[in-house]
Design an enzyme around this catalytic site. Structure first.
Site, PDB file in Angstrom:
ATOM      1  N   CYS A  89      -1.723  -2.567   7.823  1.00 53.62           N
ATOM      2  CA  CYS A  89      -1.707  -3.453   6.662  1.00 53.62           C
ATOM      3  C   CYS A  89      -0.421  -4.257   6.537  1.00 53.62           C
ATOM      4  O   CYS A  89      -0.450  -5.403   6.086  1.00 53.62           O
ATOM      5  CB  CYS A  89      -1.984  -2.649   5.394  1.00 53.62           C
ATOM      6  SG  CYS A  89      -3.654  -1.941   5.393  1.00 53.62           S
ATOM      7  N   HIS A 136     -10.683   0.521  -3.020  1.00 53.22           N
ATOM      8  CA  HIS A 136     -12.013   0.500  -2.428  1.00 53.22           C
ATOM      9  C   HIS A 136     -13.101   1.068  -3.345  1.00 53.22           C
ATOM     10  O   HIS A 136     -12.868   2.065  -4.040  1.00 53.22           O
ATOM     11  CB  HIS A 136     -12.020   1.336  -1.143  1.00 53.22           C
ATOM     12  CG  HIS A 136     -11.176   0.791  -0.042  1.00 53.22           C
ATOM     13  ND1 HIS A 136     -11.171  -0.532   0.316  1.00 53.22           N
ATOM     14  CD2 HIS A 136     -10.310   1.413   0.820  1.00 53.22           C
ATOM     15  CE1 HIS A 136     -10.342  -0.716   1.328  1.00 53.22           C
ATOM     16  NE2 HIS A 136      -9.799   0.441   1.646  1.00 53.22           N
ATOM     17  N   ASP A 141      -4.753  -0.783  -1.656  1.00 53.23           N
ATOM     18  CA  ASP A 141      -6.159  -0.656  -1.285  1.00 53.23           C
ATOM     19  C   ASP A 141      -6.892  -0.186  -2.540  1.00 53.23           C
ATOM     20  O   ASP A 141      -6.421   0.727  -3.235  1.00 53.23           O
ATOM     21  CB  ASP A 141      -6.328   0.378  -0.168  1.00 53.23           C
ATOM     22  CG  ASP A 141      -6.487  -0.262   1.201  1.00 53.23           C
ATOM     23  OD1 ASP A 141      -6.402  -1.496   1.302  1.00 53.23           O
ATOM     24  OD2 ASP A 141      -6.689   0.485   2.176  1.00 53.23           O
ATOM     25  N   ASP A 164       0.789  -1.245   0.000  1.00 51.41           N
ATOM     26  CA  ASP A 164       0.000   0.000   0.000  1.00 51.41           C
ATOM     27  C   ASP A 164       0.816   1.286   0.000  1.00 51.41           C
ATOM     28  O   ASP A 164       0.492   2.232   0.732  1.00 51.41           O
ATOM     29  CB  ASP A 164      -0.951  -0.001   1.197  1.00 51.41           C
ATOM     30  CG  ASP A 164      -1.966  -1.133   1.148  1.00 51.41           C
ATOM     31  OD1 ASP A 164      -1.941  -1.909   0.184  1.00 51.41           O
ATOM     32  OD2 ASP A 164      -2.770  -1.239   2.086  1.00 51.41           O
ATOM     33  N   LYS A 202      -6.651  -4.974  -3.254  1.00 50.77           N
ATOM     34  CA  LYS A 202      -7.388  -5.564  -2.136  1.00 50.77           C
ATOM     35  C   LYS A 202      -8.450  -4.592  -1.654  1.00 50.77           C
ATOM     36  O   LYS A 202      -8.484  -3.435  -2.075  1.00 50.77           O
ATOM     37  CB  LYS A 202      -6.437  -5.914  -0.991  1.00 50.77           C
ATOM     38  CG  LYS A 202      -5.721  -4.716  -0.352  1.00 50.77           C
ATOM     39  CD  LYS A 202      -4.676  -5.205   0.641  1.00 50.77           C
ATOM     40  CE  LYS A 202      -3.940  -4.076   1.347  1.00 50.77           C
ATOM     41  NZ  LYS A 202      -4.752  -3.331   2.310  1.00 50.77           N
ATOM     42  N   HIS A 236     -10.673   6.865   1.368  1.00 57.64           N
ATOM     43  CA  HIS A 236      -9.299   6.757   0.876  1.00 57.64           C
ATOM     44  C   HIS A 236      -9.187   5.656  -0.165  1.00 57.64           C
ATOM     45  O   HIS A 236      -9.974   4.704  -0.168  1.00 57.64           O
ATOM     46  CB  HIS A 236      -8.327   6.467   2.025  1.00 57.64           C
ATOM     47  CG  HIS A 236      -8.565   5.144   2.693  1.00 57.64           C
ATOM     48  ND1 HIS A 236      -9.528   4.969   3.677  1.00 57.64           N
ATOM     49  CD2 HIS A 236      -7.974   3.926   2.518  1.00 57.64           C
ATOM     50  CE1 HIS A 236      -9.520   3.716   4.086  1.00 57.64           C
ATOM     51  NE2 HIS A 236      -8.595   3.057   3.390  1.00 57.64           N
TER      52      HIS A 236
END
Length: 229
Positions: free
Chosen positions: A169, A55, A53, A13, A121, A96
């Site tokens: 993470c 999202h 990340d 990340d 992810k 985020h």
């Protein structure tokens, strides 16, 4: 690789939204680890992987999705969508790393041309996934990433983890790597954490070591298996 096995580097990340100066969830000093990670990318790892990340806009970890909740100070109980008896308590965060935004991208300082793969992810809006392997639910597992299978298909035996954030993470990814059966190392000097208190980093290290992760430095002999011709 040597007869000791094959090693993978997993960079967790290292994204714009997790870095100063503009990231809504910026980890102090987040960009400062890029030079060290780029040096690691010069080593002949069998696989060099970055995670992101990634999202949806209505992800469950966003405080904006919960009435009267505030980022950083509010929490939420997430339930395994396939087993209501299994739950996870999580901090709520500012929005985020939303898919297809600049904040989701890996930082420009990272030499991405040296990567073999990027694993996204956190795409299931229903669950939190600090780990690059997937959410913490085990009965049953849900929304797991392809990372474990990818490493096994490449005959990887050892996993070296670095990136952001040390206490979330990175920790979760390293612990899951060990749980998946890989010999796992966390490269502390190539990580930065959110908790900068006197006890925070040490507590994270202790938790990782309790789960079988070895915390090492960048000059550690454990990296010799990668450096060896």
């Amino acid at each position: 690789m040597t007869s000791q096995g094959k090693a993978a580097l997993v960079i967790v990340d290292l994204q714009n939204d997790f870095c100063p100066p503009d990231g809504p969830l910026a980890v102090p000093g987040g960009r400062d680890i890029a030079p060290a990670i780029n040096k690691l990318l010069d080593l002949p790892f069998a696989m060099k992987i970055a995670t992101r990340d990634f999202h949806p806009r209505d992800h469950v970890s966003f405080a904006s999705q919960h009435a009267e909740k505030q980022p950083f100070t509010s929490s939420h109980t997430i339930t395994n969508p396939e087993n209501p008896q299994e739950t996870q308590e999580t901090i709520l965060w500012p929005d985020h790393c939303v898919q297809d935004t600049s904040g989701c991208e890996l930082i420009s300082e990272l030499e991405t041309s040296k990567l073999d793969l990027v694993v996204d992810k956190g795409q299931d809006k229903r669950v939190e996934s600090y780990s690059a392997f997937g959410p913490p639910f085990r009965s049953p597992r849900v929304s797991m990433s392809p990372l474990a299978d990818t490493l096994r298909e490449a005959h990887v035996t050892h996993v070296f983890v670095c990136g952001l954030a040390w206490d979330f993470c990175v920790k979760a990814t390293a612990i899951d790597a060990a749980e998946e059966g890989f010999t796992t190392y966390a490269l502390q000097e190539a990580c930065r954490g959110i908790d900068r208190s006197a006890k925070g980093p040490a507590a994270t290290r202790e938790e990782m070591e309790k789960h079988g992760v070895q915390v090492i430095g960048l000059d550690s002999k454990e990296l010799d298996m990668v450096r060896a011709p």
